[in-house]
Design a protein around this motif. Sequence first.
Motif, mmCIF file in Angstrom:
data_model
loop_
_atom_site.group_PDB
_atom_site.id
_atom_site.type_symbol
_atom_site.label_atom_id
_atom_site.label_comp_id
_atom_site.label_asym_id
_atom_site.label_seq_id
_atom_site.Cartn_x
_atom_site.Cartn_y
_atom_site.Cartn_z
ATOM 1 N N LEU A 103 -31.543 45.209 -34.307
ATOM 2 C CA LEU A 103 -32.330 46.027 -33.391
ATOM 3 C C LEU A 103 -31.977 45.738 -31.945
ATOM 4 O O LEU A 103 -31.500 44.646 -31.619
ATOM 5 C CB LEU A 103 -33.832 45.764 -33.583
ATOM 6 N N THR A 104 -32.263 46.707 -31.088
ATOM 7 C CA THR A 104 -32.104 46.473 -29.653
ATOM 8 C C THR A 104 -33.185 45.526 -29.154
ATOM 9 O O THR A 104 -32.913 44.584 -28.415
ATOM 10 C CB THR A 104 -32.160 47.803 -28.870
ATOM 11 N N GLY A 105 -34.445 45.765 -29.542
ATOM 12 C CA GLY A 105 -35.555 44.884 -29.153
ATOM 13 C C GLY A 105 -36.387 45.454 -28.024
ATOM 14 O O GLY A 105 -35.910 46.226 -27.190
ATOM 15 N N ASP A 106 -37.662 45.087 -28.010
ATOM 16 C CA ASP A 106 -38.575 45.520 -26.949
ATOM 17 C C ASP A 106 -38.254 44.817 -25.640
ATOM 18 O O ASP A 106 -37.789 43.673 -25.625
ATOM 19 C CB ASP A 106 -40.023 45.209 -27.339
ATOM 20 N N HIS A 107 -38.541 45.477 -24.533
ATOM 21 C CA HIS A 107 -38.294 44.881 -23.215
ATOM 22 C C HIS A 107 -39.225 43.703 -22.989
ATOM 23 O O HIS A 107 -40.365 43.673 -23.476
ATOM 24 C CB HIS A 107 -38.489 45.929 -22.112
ATOM 25 N N THR A 108 -38.739 42.732 -22.235
ATOM 26 C CA THR A 108 -39.533 41.522 -21.969
ATOM 27 C C THR A 108 -40.834 41.819 -21.233
ATOM 28 O O THR A 108 -41.804 41.062 -21.335
ATOM 29 C CB THR A 108 -38.718 40.511 -21.145
ATOM 30 N N LYS A 109 -40.895 42.910 -20.485
ATOM 31 C CA LYS A 109 -42.112 43.252 -19.751
ATOM 32 C C LYS A 109 -43.297 43.498 -20.679
ATOM 33 O O LYS A 109 -44.454 43.403 -20.250
ATOM 34 C CB LYS A 109 -41.879 44.496 -18.887
ATOM 35 N N MET A 110 -43.013 43.787 -21.960
ATOM 36 C CA MET A 110 -44.078 44.071 -22.907
ATOM 37 C C MET A 110 -44.739 42.812 -23.439
ATOM 38 O O MET A 110 -45.828 42.872 -24.028
ATOM 39 C CB MET A 110 -43.525 44.874 -24.093
ATOM 40 N N GLY A 111 -44.085 41.664 -23.280
ATOM 41 C CA GLY A 111 -44.522 40.459 -23.973
ATOM 42 C C GLY A 111 -45.322 39.472 -23.149
ATOM 43 O O GLY A 111 -45.886 39.811 -22.102
ATOM 44 N N ASP A 112 -45.327 38.223 -23.620
ATOM 45 C CA ASP A 112 -46.153 37.191 -22.966
ATOM 46 C C ASP A 112 -45.377 36.396 -21.922
ATOM 47 O O ASP A 112 -45.915 35.460 -21.333
ATOM 48 C CB ASP A 112 -46.769 36.259 -24.016
ATOM 49 N N HIS A 113 -44.095 36.770 -21.707
ATOM 50 C CA HIS A 113 -43.293 36.188 -20.632
ATOM 51 C C HIS A 113 -42.665 37.332 -19.832
ATOM 52 O O HIS A 113 -41.437 37.496 -19.809
ATOM 53 C CB HIS A 113 -42.193 35.282 -21.189
ATOM 54 N N PRO A 114 -43.474 38.156 -19.178
ATOM 55 C CA PRO A 114 -42.932 39.349 -18.512
ATOM 56 C C PRO A 114 -41.933 39.037 -17.404
ATOM 57 O O PRO A 114 -41.166 39.899 -16.995
ATOM 58 C CB PRO A 114 -44.178 40.052 -17.959
ATOM 59 N N GLN A 115 -41.941 37.782 -16.918
ATOM 60 C CA GLN A 115 -40.990 37.389 -15.871
ATOM 61 C C GLN A 115 -39.617 37.034 -16.435
ATOM 62 O O GLN A 115 -38.662 36.824 -15.683
ATOM 63 C CB GLN A 115 -41.554 36.201 -15.071
ATOM 64 N N ALA A 116 -39.497 36.960 -17.756
ATOM 65 C CA ALA A 116 -38.225 36.594 -18.383
ATOM 66 C C ALA A 116 -37.161 37.666 -18.131
ATOM 67 O O ALA A 116 -37.456 38.864 -18.133
ATOM 68 C CB ALA A 116 -38.424 36.405 -19.884
ATOM 69 N N LYS A 117 -35.936 37.240 -17.934
ATOM 70 C CA LYS A 117 -34.837 38.174 -17.717
ATOM 71 C C LYS A 117 -34.337 38.719 -19.060
ATOM 72 O O LYS A 117 -33.915 37.946 -19.914
ATOM 73 C CB LYS A 117 -33.679 37.490 -16.982
ATOM 74 N N PRO A 118 -34.362 40.025 -19.244
ATOM 75 C CA PRO A 118 -33.810 40.594 -20.479
ATOM 76 C C PRO A 118 -32.282 40.549 -20.443
ATOM 77 O O PRO A 118 -31.681 40.593 -19.366
ATOM 78 C CB PRO A 118 -34.319 42.035 -20.457
ATOM 79 N N VAL A 119 -31.662 40.442 -21.603
ATOM 80 C CA VAL A 119 -30.200 40.363 -21.666
ATOM 81 C C VAL A 119 -29.598 41.735 -21.979
ATOM 82 O O VAL A 119 -28.938 42.333 -21.133
ATOM 83 C CB VAL A 119 -29.753 39.306 -22.700
ATOM 84 N N PHE A 120 -29.809 42.232 -23.184
ATOM 85 C CA PHE A 120 -29.282 43.538 -23.597
ATOM 86 C C PHE A 120 -27.787 43.685 -23.275
ATOM 87 O O PHE A 120 -27.340 44.727 -22.799
ATOM 88 C CB PHE A 120 -30.079 44.671 -22.958
ATOM 89 N N ASP A 121 -27.028 42.605 -23.534
ATOM 90 C CA ASP A 121 -25.574 42.682 -23.393
ATOM 91 C C ASP A 121 -25.015 43.716 -24.369
ATOM 92 O O ASP A 121 -24.114 44.482 -24.035
ATOM 93 C CB ASP A 121 -24.989 41.294 -23.655
#
Length: 292
Positions: A103-121
């Motif tokens: 899966l691609t995965g949900d964006h980090t803004k949706m979760g409990d660490h919204p400040q985390a940097k998403p990768v999506f390489d």
Amino acid sequence: MNISELFQRGEFVVSAEVGPPKGTNIDHLVEEAKTYLSGVTAVNVTDNQSSVMRLGSLATCKVLKDEGLTPIYQLTCRDRNRIALQSDLLSAAMLGIENLLLLTGDHTKMGDHPQAKPVFDLDSVSLIHAVKQLESGCDLGGNELVGEPPKFAKGAVVSPCSDSVDAQLAKMERKVMAGADYFQTQAVFEPEKFISFMEKAKQFGKPVQLGIIIPKSVGMARFMNANVAGIHVPESMIDELKADKEKTKAGITGVEIAARIIKECKPYCQGIHIMALGWESKVPDLLKQAGL
């Protein structure tokens, strides 16, 4: 057990989903899986579902495998670059984990660490391609692997009840071309839409598992309608959930609805995937009522 082989034999494959805890003790998860999911073919293990930090999917898959269950390793692109993704895939193969859901995965803004940097390489399509590359004996950089290449059942996701059916079919085609072996769908509450989609999707010749969520309450149904793309719980089903609050609270109504959906859609799919969302104890009754 490679579930692609089961599909090829014409078996109706039933899987159910579990979510690792936010901690290291998974005794409760293992016991529930052994108690309530013994009637399913395989157990999906989510990968930091909804971008909430939890115990890793790969470690949980290994524990379930050691307990005699067949895990499906869910892997998302959100948290890893292509180096880490390929490394984790090789780790899975070394541990004897053969089944994947990519899966691609949900964006980090949706979760409990919204400040985390998403990768999506990579995205889900290029991740499927990466697995195919590893199976051919080399990595995405063109470097040869040492020893026997891994072999996986490569699963992907599709949303058959989306408002944009053509877009979903196009995504499905890209995933098939990248190497997907089978599909699990987003939860279905509108059998007529699923059946119509499957009439079009059969051109790809890939097995599809019908996604099932047992509706727990009116509030849950309303929330999914408002917030989850590709899901719509019809008002008639919401009325069923309203009709007898005690039956709904006990899960009786939800199981009846889910079993009815399975019965209606079963002739058009090659399996079902149950997202129990904490109601693993309802799975045996659901399978019984659905005739499985």
